[in-house]
Scaffold this active site. Structure first.
Site, short mmCIF file in Angstrom:
data_model
loop_
_atom_site.label_atom_id
_atom_site.label_comp_id
_atom_site.label_asym_id
_atom_site.label_seq_id
_atom_site.Cartn_x
_atom_site.Cartn_y
_atom_site.Cartn_z
N GLU A 1 0.95 -1.53 -0.54
CA GLU A 1 0.29 0.02 0.23
C GLU A 1 0.54 1.15 0.57
O GLU A 1 -0.19 2.24 0.92
CB GLU A 1 -0.89 0.11 1.02
CG GLU A 1 -2.38 -1.09 1.07
CD GLU A 1 -3.05 -1.01 2.35
OE1 GLU A 1 -4.44 -0.90 1.94
OE2 GLU A 1 -2.44 -0.98 3.35
C1 ACM Z 1 -2.42 -5.21 4.36
O1 ACM Z 1 -3.54 -5.51 4.62
N1 ACM Z 1 -2.41 -4.12 4.11
C2 ACM Z 1 -1.07 -6.46 3.90
#
Ligand code: ACM
Length: 724
Positions: free
Chosen positions: A347
């Protein structure tokens, strides 16, 4: 009843339902009420309650009687950790049975006079990926034998043995049987996020005890994120000093955790999430961020919100960044013994990179056209550092890009397709998608999340690259009081999915065994059940009720027992990012409510069974018993609203539940009516159907971030009485 009626009228929007409800309430069938209290929710068969269930088990006639004289002899070439495990076994079985064993504390020096439990292993195991954990367990009326290649296998055998202890009128015993067991997957773990909410050493060690009980062998610690940096760095002390609000593990504490895990045959995998999710690094070291101004985009502060993807991200184009990371990872690689090291990688929104002209110029000059390409460049540099320190790199899905070396391991959180794609290309991969226990889904949902379903075509070599999986306990919504209730007992079912054969997937039997395992986990220290009364008292306490007793909290307890917290990411969405933050007290209704309501689940199952059996004369008795159970519950919930409303006079925090309480009462009333109509072969009127449909529709809406979980049973009943 008058009070209830008044409340019905007051609650706006419910008026139509309310007046109709009163009509129905008055036509209540007293015959049904008279047969309540005749049966309990489930008849718990006294059969084996093992979880994870062994690969091979053959149950025979006979019993090995446990007695105070029962004593363990360790044989072969064990590691010291097997002695600790045997001592834990004795204490745990002693606590569960009350048997005061004559054998006190086993050491290699002890001679055991008349042993009856023999634990034999050929060699000292290594707490590392792929170690042999198999064991054979043979129980005869005279003796118990555990035979294993390694002491870690023997420890797994002791976990099975502890689960086999049962009782009859003559005392405690272990049934005569033979088990040959080994895990299906070598990597069976729990990821605990200690960054968003910090958990003390004791809480982490407790999880290790619980993981051992269900044969899991990895605790993955998510040690840094935007909200906190949770481990002491002696080389870069501003990381933990400025990035943790004082809540971090010292290195000495971490060594203690690693030692404790090792004694249980459990590996500790550290994760420092980079290059994104890294605000906490930059409070003390803003110069390694990708901010482009004189202050590098700082000064940075710890992120207090969740759900908002913050921008700070490590600067991948500065050599100083790698000098810093070189020192940092060397320090951490020396601290953590496992060969795998998790670098996160998830992310990264790349906004800071996009806003930094130097980074943009670097990307152009080096033919790195996308943020993914730049992140891959960063990952490769990290890989070099980890390799130099004899570690293998692992990370979330996002680190899996074209051309990364095959030595890395991918942890799949976005979907199973990525998992199979990785394996097809020759990468080792772990499944976490479907094991996100922070999302409040049912045990069944996680249990049936098969890593390798038949529909997926992988060669045997590719299938072998699926190393296993991890339950992921992200900690936005958990603190010390409710952590265990989100991990346990559901993770025991995930442990089974990863240990047992794929055909071991009967949901009804899983739930039967889970109830027993839940109790065992309690004995090991889990607070998933025992903290509920504490939380309930806190919600009800007031100057008028300074120390709530059981009957004070009962109306609240009756209600919350059929509620579940909204699932997936709904709670954060309903709350909004400003309120969805670190210091939100996690002591309110959706926190006290637990995932996978046992009461609601039993009620739904009882309703299904009743509707299937009620016209079958050969099952008349069982069906009557089920009906009595249903009525008892419905009566309780119907009558619960008045005392619940009384609670509201002093318990302000429960106001958001008022409508749920009323709707539960109304659903119960229409259900009692429906049972009566079925009994007397009276078809439902159009008016009844209409009211019930409206009621169900209204009751389905979440309130106080929770949902009523008996609604599917009411729907089943409504269909039956409507002739569907
Ligand atoms: C995640 O849940 N961002 C690995």
């Amino acid at each position: 009843m008058l009070f209830l009626r008044l409340k019905l009228v007051i609650l706006c929007g419910c008026c139509l339902l309310a007046s109709a409800f009163n009509v129905i309430a008055q036509s209540k069938n007293s015959k049904i009420a008279s047969i309540e209290n005749q049966a309990s929710l489930s008849s718990t068969a006294q059969t084996l309650a093992l979880m994870p269930f062994p690969a091979e088990l053959s149950l025979k006639e006979g019993k090995f009687r446990l007695a105070t004289s029962s004593a363990i002899q360790i044989q072969g070439n064990p590691h010291q950790r097997l002695y600790s495990a045997a001592n834990r076994f004795l204490r745990s079985v002693g606590n569960n049975t009350g048997l005061h064993f004559g054998q006190k504390h086993l050491t290699p020096q002890d001679t055991v006079l008349l042993p009856s439990i023999f634990v034999n292993c050929k060699r000292a195991g290594k707490v590392e990926f792929g170690e042999n954990e198999s064991y054979a367990l043979t129980i005869t009326p005279e003796k118990i034998t555990i035979q294993a290649e390694t002491d870690i296998g023997a420890i797994r055998g002791l976990s099975t043995l502890a689960q086999l202890v049962t009782s009859d009128a003559d005392g405690y015993y272990i049934p005569v049987l033979v088990v040959n067991d080994k895990p299906r997957f070598p990597w069976r773990g729990l990821m605990l996020d200690v960054a968003r909410h910090f958990f003390s050493v004791d809480i982490v060690k407790r999880q290790l005890d619980l993981l051992e009980a269900v044969k899991m062998n990895v605790l993955h610690l998510h040690l840094s994120d935007d909200q906190g940096f949770r481990l002491e760095s002696k080389l870069f002390p501003k990381l933990h000093e400025m990035g943790s609000d004082g809540q971090y593990f010292t290195q000495e504490e971490m060594r203690g955790i690693i030692r404790y895990a090792d004694e249980r045959g459990i590996r500790i995998i550290p994760e420092f999430d980079l290059p994104g999710h890294s605000t906490s690094w930059f409070i003390g070291y803003p110069e390694f961020s990708s901010g482009s101004t004189a202050t590098f985009g700082g000064p940075y502060k710890l992120e207090r919100r969740f759900g908002a993807r913050t921008n700070p991200v490590m600067n991948p184009i500065k050599e100083e960044t790698y000098t810093f990371l070189d020192g940092f990872f060397k320090e951490m690689c020396e601290l953590f013994p496992d060969e795998y090291f998790h670098i996160g990688g998830d992310e990264n929104n790349g906004r800071q990179w996009a806003a930094n002209p130097d980074i943009q110029a670097y990307m152009k000059a080096n033919n790195l056209p996308t943020k993914e390409a730049l992140q891959n460049y960063f990952n490769k540099r990290l890989l070099g550092i980890l390799t130099k320190n004899n570690k293998k790199m692992m990370g979330w899905d996002e680190i899996f890009v074209e051309g990364v070396p095959k030595s890395i391991m991918i942890q799949s959180w976005q979907g199973k397709e990525a998992l199979y794609k990785a394996a097809r290309q020759g990468y080792t991969a772990l499944l976490s998608h479907g094991y996100y226990i922070d999302l409040n889904q049912s045990t069944e949902f996680h249990y049936l999340n098969e890593p390798l379903p038949d529909s997926v075509k992988l060669s045997s070599v590719e299938a072998k690259l699926i190393a296993g999986g991890e339950a992921t306990m992200w900690s936005e919504w958990v603190d010390k009081d409710i952590l265990d209730s989100r991990i346990w007992p559901r993770t025991a079912a995930i442990a089974e999915r990863l240990w047992s054969k794929s055909g071991q997937n009967n949901v009804v039997d899983m739930y039967r065994r889970l109830d027993a395992i839940s109790m065992l986990l309690e004995e090991k220290g889990s607070t998933h059940e025992r903290n509920v009364p504490v939380l309930l008292r806190r919600l009800v306490q007031s100057p008028q009720i300074p120390f709530p007793n059981e009957s004070d909290v009962k109306p609240l307890q009756n209600l919350i027992e059929v509620l579940e917290t909204v699932k997936e990411y709904k709670r954060g969405q309903l709350l909004g990012t400003q309120n969805y933050s670190t210091f939100l007290p996690l002591t309110s209704i959706p926190d006290v409510v637990r995932p996978d309501s046992r009461t609601a689940r039993h009620f739904r199952a009882t309703m299904k069974r009743y509707l299937q059996t009620r016209t079958n004369p050969t099952l008349a008795e069982a069906s009557e018993a089920d009906k009595a159970v249903l009525i008892r519950h419905l009566q309780l919930w119907k009558d619960n609203h008045t005392p619940f409303v009384r609670l509201l006079e002093t318990a302000q925090r429960l106001r958001d539940l008022e409508e749920h309480s009323l709707l539960l009462s109304m659903l119960s009333q229409v259900s009692l009516d429906a049972l009566s109509m079925l009994e007397n072969n009276i078809p439902a009127t159009a008016q009844w159907k209409e009211i019930t449909m409206l009621l169900i529709l209204r009751a389905k809406q979440p309130r106080a971030f929770t949902e009523i979980m008996i609604i599917p049973a009411v729907e089943d009943l409504a269909k039956a009485v409507s002739g569907k």
